[in-house]
Design a protein around this motif. Structure first.
Motif, PDB file in Angstrom:
ATOM      1  N   GLY A 210       1.382  -0.986   0.177  1.00 20.81           N
ATOM      2  CA  GLY A 210      -0.341   0.550   0.113  1.00 20.81           C
ATOM      3  C   GLY A 210       0.523   1.318   0.061  1.00 20.81           C
ATOM      4  N   THR A 211       0.376   2.442  -0.718  1.00 19.97           N
ATOM      5  CA  THR A 211       1.152   3.310  -0.734  1.00 19.97           C
ATOM      6  C   THR A 211       0.639   3.989   0.296  1.00 19.97           C
ATOM      7  OG1 THR A 211      -0.321   5.284  -2.186  1.00 19.97           O
ATOM      8  CG2 THR A 211       1.326   3.489  -3.031  1.00 19.97           C
ATOM      9  N   THR A 212      -0.193   3.924   0.658  1.00 18.86           N
ATOM     10  CA  THR A 212      -0.950   4.860   2.453  1.00 18.86           C
ATOM     11  C   THR A 212      -0.185   4.257   3.336  1.00 18.86           C
ATOM     12  OG1 THR A 212      -2.405   4.748   0.982  1.00 18.86           O
ATOM     13  CG2 THR A 212      -2.650   5.709   3.207  1.00 18.86           C
ATOM     14  N   LEU A 216       2.928   6.470   5.397  1.00 20.64           N
ATOM     15  CA  LEU A 216       2.792   5.860   7.224  1.00 20.64           C
ATOM     16  C   LEU A 216       4.179   5.237   7.956  1.00 20.64           C
ATOM     17  CD1 LEU A 216       0.824   6.281   9.572  1.00 20.64           C
ATOM     18  CD2 LEU A 216      -0.074   3.868   9.128  1.00 20.64           C
ATOM     19  N   PHE A 217       4.616   4.351   7.951  1.00 24.04           N
ATOM     20  CA  PHE A 217       5.563   3.769   7.838  1.00 24.04           C
ATOM     21  C   PHE A 217       6.367   4.798   8.113  1.00 24.04           C
ATOM     22  CE2 PHE A 217       4.909  -0.294   8.589  1.00 24.04           C
ATOM     23  CZ  PHE A 217       3.397  -0.831   8.920  1.00 24.04           C
ATOM     24  N   ASP A 218       7.048   5.688   6.771  1.00 24.42           N
ATOM     25  CA  ASP A 218       8.078   6.268   6.682  1.00 24.42           C
ATOM     26  C   ASP A 218       8.009   8.090   8.215  1.00 24.42           C
ATOM     27  OD1 ASP A 218       8.600   5.164   4.495  1.00 24.42           O
ATOM     28  OD2 ASP A 218       7.856   6.990   3.446  1.00 24.42           O
ATOM     29  N   LEU A 219       6.376   7.849   8.612  1.00 25.32           N
ATOM     30  CA  LEU A 219       6.339   9.218   9.162  1.00 25.32           C
ATOM     31  C   LEU A 219       6.090   8.394  10.819  1.00 25.32           C
ATOM     32  CD1 LEU A 219       5.878  12.276   8.753  1.00 25.32           C
ATOM     33  CD2 LEU A 219       3.478  11.498   8.982  1.00 25.32           C
ATOM     34  N   ALA A 252      -7.639   6.459   6.644  1.00 27.92           N
ATOM     35  CA  ALA A 252      -7.890   6.055   8.022  1.00 27.92           C
ATOM     36  C   ALA A 252      -9.377   5.475   8.299  1.00 27.92           C
ATOM     37  CB  ALA A 252      -6.861   6.103   9.052  1.00 27.92           C
ATOM     38  N   VAL A 253      -9.561   4.497   7.820  1.00 25.67           N
ATOM     39  CA  VAL A 253     -11.198   3.921   8.309  1.00 25.67           C
ATOM     40  C   VAL A 253     -10.843   3.149   9.565  1.00 25.67           C
ATOM     41  CG1 VAL A 253     -12.994   3.463   7.550  1.00 25.67           C
ATOM     42  CG2 VAL A 253     -11.385   4.178   5.911  1.00 25.67           C
ATOM     43  N   ASP A 277      -3.649  11.281   7.497  1.00 24.10           N
ATOM     44  CA  ASP A 277      -3.332  12.492   6.829  1.00 24.10           C
ATOM     45  C   ASP A 277      -1.992  12.833   7.162  1.00 24.10           C
ATOM     46  OD1 ASP A 277      -5.944  14.066   6.440  1.00 24.10           O
ATOM     47  OD2 ASP A 277      -5.119  15.232   6.998  1.00 24.10           O
ATOM     48  N   GLU A 278      -1.637  13.546   8.219  1.00 17.77           N
ATOM     49  CA  GLU A 278      -0.304  13.922   7.172  1.00 17.77           C
ATOM     50  C   GLU A 278       1.003  13.380   6.442  1.00 17.77           C
ATOM     51  OE1 GLU A 278       1.621  14.932  11.027  1.00 17.77           O
ATOM     52  OE2 GLU A 278      -0.388  15.064  11.928  1.00 17.77           O
ATOM     53  N   ALA A 279       1.015  11.856   6.877  1.00 20.62           N
ATOM     54  CA  ALA A 279       1.592  10.818   6.180  1.00 20.62           C
ATOM     55  C   ALA A 279       0.959  11.201   4.924  1.00 20.62           C
ATOM     56  CB  ALA A 279       1.419   9.625   6.061  1.00 20.62           C
ATOM     57  N   VAL A 280       0.355  11.189   3.510  1.00 22.04           N
ATOM     58  CA  VAL A 280      -0.296  11.495   2.677  1.00 22.04           C
ATOM     59  C   VAL A 280       0.212  13.164   2.473  1.00 22.04           C
ATOM     60  CG1 VAL A 280      -1.788   9.911   2.467  1.00 22.04           C
ATOM     61  CG2 VAL A 280      -2.424  11.878   2.768  1.00 22.04           C
TER      62      VAL A 280
END
Ligand code: PLP
Length: 284
Positions: A210-212, A216-219, A252-253, A277-280
């Motif tokens: 997943g790109t999301t 997220l993992f990057d942040l 994120a749901v 939200d911030e990560a994307v």
């Protein structure tokens, strides 16, 4: 304001109500092609480079010509301009094997509004059922022709699973492997929280990276969270401190119910949603 914007990869804006494909396009005849779905907001497309990288990886897996990333970037720019900056949009990048005998891929971009279902899921969370996907978690390694880690146009099974979920009163699906590992949703990555750790199943288990989740993992490391890949079972979801379905469009749901059992969220309410939200945005 147009409710749909259609742009071909050459940057030409097309009439979204006029026919575009030929009847012998393999994208239509066989679902033979790959695609990406991006969120557009405030006039910008989220995580473009992560999506273009995955488009290239999917194309390589499917033996399609390498996508021309600069051409896609330019065409995305044209679509964004047409859409404006006032509303969210869903931008699909579609890349098929093209017409029978032609050896030229078909490539276009389609922008549409965000579905009401997505707004509701973001707001209220979802109930989910686990459904068998029908393959073992190690199939992807043994059988690359299954294209398990690629985002191909063949989504009929995923859509059928969602209709089945709806028929039993659930909003969404978590697929499981034949050994009972948690895989992914039909259009999302499964993420759980355990204390301050965020865990998702390893992509090697035949799921789409997943790109999301990547963003997220990057942040996460910067926010006193530990992010890792680990095989999960449905029971791990039941005892987790939080469970989410994450994806480019819905973000994120929160999963509030799994197979009819209410889940107990212990992870701070709203923190993960805000982080995604911030990560994307950071991944732009
Ligand atoms: N898994 C599947 C099968 C998907 O279709 C999607 C998104 O469409 C995802 C995972 C999540 O990927 P992304 O975060 O890049 O949207």
């Amino acid at each position: 304001m147009a409710d749909r914007v259609l742009v071909t990869l050459d940057g030409e804006v097309r009439d979204a109500d006029a026919p575009l494909l030929h009847a012998d396009d393999f994208g239509v005849l066989r679902g033979d092609g790959v695609f990406e779905t991006l969120l557009v907001r405030k006039g910008r497309a989220c995580a473009v480079e992560l999506h273009l990288a995955r488009l290239a990886a999917s194309a390589e897996a499917a033996d399609l010509l390498e996508p021309d990333r600069d051409a896609w970037r330019r065409a995305i720019g044209v679509a964004l301009k047409e859409w404006g900056d006032e509303r969210e949009g869903v931008l699909r990048l579609v890349y098929t094997r093209g017409r029978e005998g032609a050896d030229v891929p078909t490539a276009f971009l389609l922008m549409t509004p965000v579905a009401e279902r997505v707004e509701k899921a973001r707001r209220d969370g979802v109930s989910v059922v686990t459904l068998e996907r029908g393959f073992s978690a190690d199939l992807a390694q043994r059988a690359p022709w299954q294209l398990l880690g690629a985002k191909t146009l063949s989504y009929a099974t995923n859509m059928a699973a969602l209709r089945h979920a709806e028929s039993v009163g659930a909003d969404d699906v978590v697929f499981t492997s034949s050994e009972g590992y948690v895989l992914e949703g039909p259009r999302s990555t499964v993420l759980v929280a355990r204390g301050r750790s965020l865990v998702t199943p390893p992509p090697e288990q035949g799921i789409l990276p997943g790109t999301t989740q990547q963003a997220l993992f990057d942040l996460a490391g910067e926010r006193d969270l530990v992010a890792r890949y680990e095989p999960l079972r449905p029971a791990d979801l039941v005892v987790a401190d939080g469970v989410w379905l994450i994806s480019s469009v819905a973000l994120a749901v929160r999963v509030h119910t799994l197979d009819g059992h209410a889940l107990t969220p212990r992870f701070p309410v709203g923190e993960l949603e805000k982080l995604v939200d911030e990560a994307v945005d950071a991944a732009r």
